[in-house]
Design a protein around this motif. Structure first.
Motif, PDB file in Angstrom:
ATOM      1  N   ASN A  53       0.823  -1.216   0.000  1.00 49.97           N
ATOM      2  CA  ASN A  53       0.000   0.000   0.000  1.00 49.97           C
ATOM      3  C   ASN A  53       0.860   1.272   0.000  1.00 49.97           C
ATOM      4  N   ARG A  54       1.997   1.225   0.671  1.00 53.43           N
ATOM      5  CA  ARG A  54       2.879   2.392   0.683  1.00 53.43           C
ATOM      6  C   ARG A  54       3.593   2.554  -0.659  1.00 53.43           C
ATOM      7  N   LEU A  55       4.038   1.438  -1.233  1.00 58.23           N
ATOM      8  CA  LEU A  55       4.689   1.502  -2.540  1.00 58.23           C
ATOM      9  C   LEU A  55       3.729   2.029  -3.605  1.00 58.23           C
ATOM     10  N   ALA A  56       2.443   1.713  -3.467  1.00 58.43           N
ATOM     11  CA  ALA A  56       1.458   2.185  -4.441  1.00 58.43           C
ATOM     12  C   ALA A  56       1.440   3.710  -4.511  1.00 58.43           C
ATOM     13  N   ILE A  57       1.641   4.370  -3.382  1.00 59.57           N
ATOM     14  CA  ILE A  57       1.673   5.838  -3.353  1.00 59.57           C
ATOM     15  C   ILE A  57       2.841   6.352  -4.190  1.00 59.57           C
ATOM     16  N   ILE A  58       3.999   5.740  -3.989  1.00 57.86           N
ATOM     17  CA  ILE A  58       5.205   6.175  -4.707  1.00 57.86           C
ATOM     18  C   ILE A  58       5.076   5.900  -6.199  1.00 57.86           C
ATOM     19  N   VAL A  59       4.665   4.671  -6.530  1.00 54.16           N
ATOM     20  CA  VAL A  59       4.572   4.273  -7.938  1.00 54.16           C
ATOM     21  C   VAL A  59       3.561   5.134  -8.685  1.00 54.16           C
ATOM     22  N   ASN A  60       2.405   5.362  -8.089  1.00 54.76           N
ATOM     23  CA  ASN A  60       1.390   6.200  -8.743  1.00 54.76           C
ATOM     24  C   ASN A  60       1.898   7.623  -8.965  1.00 54.76           C
TER      25      ASN A  60
END
Length: 407
Positions: A107-114
Motif C-alpha cells: 500500500n505504501r509503494l502504491a503511493i510512490i509508484v502512482n
C-alpha cells in the motif's frame, strides 16, 4: 469476442475484448480442473453434492486463489480437524507476515509508484525503470501477502493449501521465475492447456512433419514451442482482454524462453569462451538481475493504460537523465514519508527488512516461522511486538483491495 479499431496517429490498431463466462477466475479454473480430472480418470467423481460444493466454494481461496486441485485438498476438507495449537500458531504467524506485506509495503509503494507514473515530466529516463521495479514489488507483496493470509488462515483450520510463491525475484532464468510466481496458475496452464495440446492429433502431425524436415532432435521441439505459444497466450489473456496483456504478460515471455532454448548452445559456447562458471556467485547475481529486468519489461505493459502507452513508456526510459533531474526526482519521492513524518519511513524500512528476511529463508528452502518458533521466548516476542507495531501503524494507509481480487 468483440473487435474494434482505435486510431493511434496514422495507424489503426484493433482492440480485442472477450466475453468470459463467470470470468476467467480462480473459481472457474478450479472447477475446470475437477471436470477434466474426472473425465481423464485421474480422480473419482464426488457423488456427494455438498462435499463437491465445499471444494468448489471453500471461502479462503475463492477470491484470489490459490488454484487447488481436488486431489490436493479434497481429502483434507472432508476429514476431521481437531484443534492443533502448533498449526494455529504457525498459521497466525503467516497471516501476520501477509498483513505486513500488504499494509506496510504494498500500500505504501502504491503511493510512490502512482506518483512517479503520473508525473513523467520529472520521472523519465531511469525513473521509468525505478517505477517499474517499485510496481513489481508492490504487485508481489500485494499478491503474495494475500496468499500468506489465505494459506495461514486455512492452516489454522487444519487445511494445507498449495503454495503459490517461492521467492521469484531470486530466479536465475525466466522459466524458473514463472515456476516460482503464481505457481498454481502456471501448473494449471501446463496441465490443462499445454499438455493436452501436445497430445492432440494436429500437433502430433506437426511433430512428425517437423522431424521429417529438420531431423529428430530439432523437429520434436517445434510442437512444444507451438503448445507453449498457446499457453502464454492464455496467460496473457487471463490477466486482461487487451493486446497489452497478450504481449506484455504472454508473448514477451514466450519469446524470451523459446529464444533461450533455441540459442542455448550458442550461449554455452560464449560462457565457455569467457570462462564463466555456472556456480560462480557473480554470474548467478548477473542471471538474477537479467531475469528481473526481463520481467520488468512485461510489467510496463501490465501497468500501462494501453499497448501504445506501454511502448511510449519504454521509449521514455531511454531519454537522458541529468544530475539536476536526478536530484529533483529523488527529492520528489518524499511522498514516501506520508502524513506522519519519519515514523512512516521507519515503519516502511522495517517492513522491507522483514520482507527480505522472509524471502531469504524461502529461497534457502527454510521455514521462517518454524525457525522463529524455536527461538528464545524474549526473541520471539520482540519480533511479534515489532510486527504488530508495523501492522497497526500501517493500517489505513492508502487502503485498497487486493489487486488480484478482480481476476
Amino acid at each position: 469476442m468483440f473487435i474494434k479499431a482505435t486510431r493511434h496517429g496514422n495507424y489503426l490498431i484493433p482492440d480485442v475484448n472477450f466475453l468470459a463466462p463467470l470470468a476467467i477466475s480462480f473459481y472457474t479454473l478450479q472447477i475446470v480442473s475437477y471436470l477434466c480430472d474426472c473425465y481423464w480418470g485421474l480422480i473419482e467423481p464426488e457423488k456427494n453434492p455438498f462435499r463437491l460444493m465445499l471444494f468448489t466454494i471453500y471461502f479462503p481461496q475463492m477470491v484470489c486463489g490459490p488454484i487447488s486441485r481436488y486431489s490436493e485438498i479434497g481429502g483434507q476438507l472432508f476429514a476431521a480437524h481437531p484443534f492443533d495449537y502448533e498449526k494455529t500458531v504457525h498459521g497466525l504467524r503467516r497471516v501476520g507476515l501477509g498483513l505486513i506485506k500488504k499494509l506496510a509495503v504494498s500500500n505504501r509503494l502504491a503511493i510512490i509508484v502512482n506518483h512517479m507514473w503520473e508525473h513523467t515530466e520529472v520521472y523519465n529516463g531511469m525513473f521509468v525503470w525505478l517505477a517499474m521495479a517499485g510496481f513489481a514489488l508492490q504487485l508481489y507483496t500485494d499478491f503474495s501477502g494475500c496468499m500468506d493470509i489465505v494459506l495461514g488462515y486455512s492452516e489454522c483450520m487444519g487445511i494445507q493449501l498449495p503454495e503459490n510463491f517461492k521467492a521469484p525475484f531470486f530466479s536465475r532464468t525466466v522459466r524458473e521465475f514463472w515456476q516460482r510466481w503464481h505457481i498454481t496458475l502456471g501448473a494449471w496452464l501446463r496441465d490443462y492447456i499445454m499438455n493436452p495440446l501436445l497430445k492432440s492429433k494436429w500437433l502430433v502431425l506437426v511433430g512428425e512433419k517437423s522431424i521429417a524436415c529438420f531431423g529428430k532432435k530439432k523437429g520434436r521441439k517445434i510442437p512444444v514451442y507451438l503448445a507453449m505459444f498457446f499457453l502464454w497466450t492464455a496467460m496473457g489473456l487471463w490477466h486482461g482482454d487487451s493486446w497489452k496483456y497478450a504481449i506484455g504478460e504472454g508473448w514477451w515471455f514466450w519469446l524470451v524462453i523459446v529464444s533461450g532454448q533455441i540459442f542455448s548452445k550458442v550461449l554455452k559456447k560464449i560462457k565457455t569462451a569467457l570462462h564463466v562458471r555456472d556456480d560462480s556467485r557473480l554470474f548467478q547475481v548477473v542471471q538474477v538481475a537479467r531475469t528481473d529486468a526481463i520481467y520488468l519489461v512485461g510489467m510496463v505493459f501490465f501497468r500501462a493504460a494501453s499497448l501504445r502507452d506501454g511502448f511510449e513508456r519504454i521509449l521514455l526510459s531511454f531519454s537522458g537523465t541529468s544530475k539536476t533531474d536526478l536530484l529533483r526526482g529523488l527529492f520528489g519521492i518524499k511522498v514516501i514519508v506520508g502524513n506522519r513524518g519519519w515514523l512512516d519511513l521507519i515503519i516502511f524500512l522495517l517492513a522491507i527488512c522483514m520482507l527480505l528476511i522472509s524471502e531469504a529463508f524461502t529461497c534457502c528452502g527454510k521455514d521462517l516461522f518454524s525457525v522463529l518458533g524455536k527461538k528464545h521466548f524474549a526473541v520471539r516476542w520482540c519480533v511479534y511486538t515489532a510486527a504488530l507495531l508495523v501492522i497497526l501503524v500501517s493500517y489505513g494507509v492508502n487502503g485498497q483491495q487486493f489487486a488480484y481480487a478482480r481476476f
